[in-house]
Structures are given as C-alpha cells and as structure tokens.
Design a protein around this motif. Structure first.
Motif, mmCIF file in Angstrom:
data_model
loop_
_atom_site.group_PDB
_atom_site.id
_atom_site.type_symbol
_atom_site.label_atom_id
_atom_site.label_comp_id
_atom_site.label_asym_id
_atom_site.label_seq_id
_atom_site.Cartn_x
_atom_site.Cartn_y
_atom_site.Cartn_z
ATOM 1 N N HIS A 200 -5.837 5.371 -14.486
ATOM 2 C CA HIS A 200 -5.597 6.362 -15.231
ATOM 3 C C HIS A 200 -4.351 6.553 -15.909
ATOM 4 N N ASP A 201 -3.464 5.653 -15.507
ATOM 5 C CA ASP A 201 -2.239 5.071 -16.401
ATOM 6 C C ASP A 201 -2.759 4.431 -17.833
ATOM 7 N N PRO A 202 -2.252 5.270 -18.871
ATOM 8 C CA PRO A 202 -2.599 4.721 -19.967
ATOM 9 C C PRO A 202 -1.808 3.231 -20.576
ATOM 10 N N ALA A 203 -0.585 3.140 -19.762
ATOM 11 C CA ALA A 203 0.295 1.980 -20.145
ATOM 12 C C ALA A 203 -0.501 0.850 -19.343
ATOM 13 N N SER A 204 -1.194 0.935 -18.419
ATOM 14 C CA SER A 204 -1.951 0.227 -17.464
ATOM 15 C C SER A 204 -2.883 -0.854 -18.246
ATOM 16 N N HIS A 205 -2.994 -1.976 -18.109
ATOM 17 C CA HIS A 205 -4.410 -2.801 -18.479
ATOM 18 C C HIS A 205 -5.345 -2.385 -17.940
ATOM 19 N N SER A 206 -5.592 -1.766 -16.763
ATOM 20 C CA SER A 206 -6.710 -1.508 -16.132
ATOM 21 C C SER A 206 -7.262 -0.084 -16.418
ATOM 22 N N ALA A 207 -6.414 0.528 -17.470
ATOM 23 C CA ALA A 207 -7.151 1.619 -18.346
ATOM 24 C C ALA A 207 -8.435 1.460 -18.916
ATOM 25 N N VAL A 208 -8.469 0.122 -19.403
ATOM 26 C CA VAL A 208 -9.700 -0.163 -20.161
ATOM 27 C C VAL A 208 -10.982 -0.587 -19.349
ATOM 28 N N GLY A 209 -10.624 -0.458 -17.983
ATOM 29 C CA GLY A 209 -11.792 -0.877 -16.945
ATOM 30 C C GLY A 209 -11.551 -2.111 -16.280
ATOM 31 N N THR B 104 -12.199 -5.984 -16.124
ATOM 32 C CA THR B 104 -12.448 -6.858 -17.122
ATOM 33 C C THR B 104 -11.984 -8.606 -16.415
ATOM 34 N N ALA B 105 -12.214 -9.291 -17.072
ATOM 35 C CA ALA B 105 -11.695 -10.896 -16.513
ATOM 36 C C ALA B 105 -10.239 -10.882 -16.504
ATOM 37 N N ARG B 106 -9.522 -10.110 -17.239
ATOM 38 C CA ARG B 106 -8.244 -10.072 -17.358
ATOM 39 C C ARG B 106 -7.548 -9.059 -16.457
ATOM 40 N N THR B 107 -8.284 -7.902 -15.946
ATOM 41 C CA THR B 107 -7.885 -6.872 -15.246
ATOM 42 C C THR B 107 -8.308 -6.856 -13.662
ATOM 43 N N TRP B 108 -9.082 -7.999 -13.466
ATOM 44 C CA TRP B 108 -10.036 -7.531 -12.103
ATOM 45 C C TRP B 108 -8.891 -7.593 -10.842
ATOM 46 N N HIS B 109 -7.923 -8.213 -10.892
ATOM 47 C CA HIS B 109 -6.649 -8.121 -9.917
ATOM 48 C C HIS B 109 -6.488 -6.874 -9.495
ATOM 49 N N MET B 110 -6.268 -5.966 -10.569
ATOM 50 C CA MET B 110 -5.885 -4.597 -10.516
ATOM 51 C C MET B 110 -6.701 -3.695 -9.797
ATOM 52 N N ASP C 90 0.808 -1.181 -0.030
ATOM 53 C CA ASP C 90 0.102 -0.102 -0.013
ATOM 54 C C ASP C 90 0.885 1.296 -0.206
ATOM 55 N N ARG C 91 1.744 1.372 -1.131
ATOM 56 C CA ARG C 91 2.702 2.392 -1.266
ATOM 57 C C ARG C 91 2.747 2.847 -2.588
ATOM 58 N N ASP C 92 3.764 3.606 -2.856
ATOM 59 C CA ASP C 92 3.924 4.119 -4.289
ATOM 60 C C ASP C 92 4.389 2.910 -5.151
ATOM 61 N N PRO C 93 3.622 2.548 -6.306
ATOM 62 C CA PRO C 93 4.086 1.317 -7.100
ATOM 63 C C PRO C 93 5.282 1.319 -7.497
ATOM 64 N N ALA C 94 5.958 2.213 -7.768
ATOM 65 C CA ALA C 94 7.380 2.319 -8.387
ATOM 66 C C ALA C 94 8.207 1.970 -7.327
ATOM 67 N N VAL C 95 7.903 2.211 -6.016
ATOM 68 C CA VAL C 95 9.016 2.040 -4.897
ATOM 69 C C VAL C 95 8.673 0.302 -4.547
ATOM 70 N N LEU D 5 0.317 3.253 -12.348
ATOM 71 C CA LEU D 5 -0.222 4.447 -11.376
ATOM 72 C C LEU D 5 -1.711 4.223 -11.103
ATOM 73 N N GLY D 6 -2.265 3.201 -11.698
ATOM 74 C CA GLY D 6 -3.789 3.068 -11.711
ATOM 75 C C GLY D 6 -4.353 3.012 -12.866
#
Length: 89
Positions: A51-60, A62-68, A13-18, A48-49
């Motif tokens: 809102h990070d366009p590089a993240s798979h979670s940027a699409v919302g 899904t079955a592939r991104t639930w863990h995010m 529960d800290r900065d993802p990069a760290v 970064l969550g």
C-alpha cells in the motif's frame, strides 16, 4: 548484538523503519567452497508494504518485486554502477 553474530530469528519481522536503521553498518558474509566474501551495509530502504506508493511492490508481484512478497528477511541486492549524481559529468 555481538560482532559476527547471526541475526536472531524474527529480526526482520518488525517495523521496516526500525529494521532498516538497525541494519546500517551490519556486515554480510557468505562462505562457500570458493572462499568467503563480505560487505558492509551502507544504505537501506524501508517500505511499509504494497500500500506504500513509494514501494516497488505497489504495482503488484512481478519478476522484479517477487522478493517483497516473501517472508520477512527475504532480500535483494542492487549492484552499484560506480556513477555518482554528485560527480561532474
């Protein structure tokens, strides 16, 4: 952190990069009635969550991104294929 010690509560529960940097080299171990297995973390990714366009979670979600979308420390693993981009084809 001593070798073999479990990660403390709140570690993720800290900065993802760290967190990503500190996980490199860590050993994951799982034990059950069939025995034990372990592996060293050799690669991490930090997003970064949603809102990070590089993240798979940027699409919302899904079955592939639930863990995010779960609590800190929820993870996934990616199985390697044994293929390398640097290997001659």
């Amino acid at each position: 952190m001593p070798y073999g010690a479990p990660l403390p509560a709140g570690f993720h529960d800290r900065d993802p990069a760290v967190v990503a940097r500190e996980l490199l080299g860590a050993v994951l171990r799982h034990e059950d009635e069939l025995g034990a297995i372990s592996g060293r973390i050799v690669e991490t990714e930090a997003y970064l969550g949603p809102h990070d366009p590089a993240s798979h979670s940027a699409v919302g979600r899904t079955a592939r991104t639930w863990h995010m979308f779960g609590p800190p420390g929820t993870g996934c693993r990616r199985a390697g294929t044994g293929r390398s981009a640097s290997r001659d084809q």
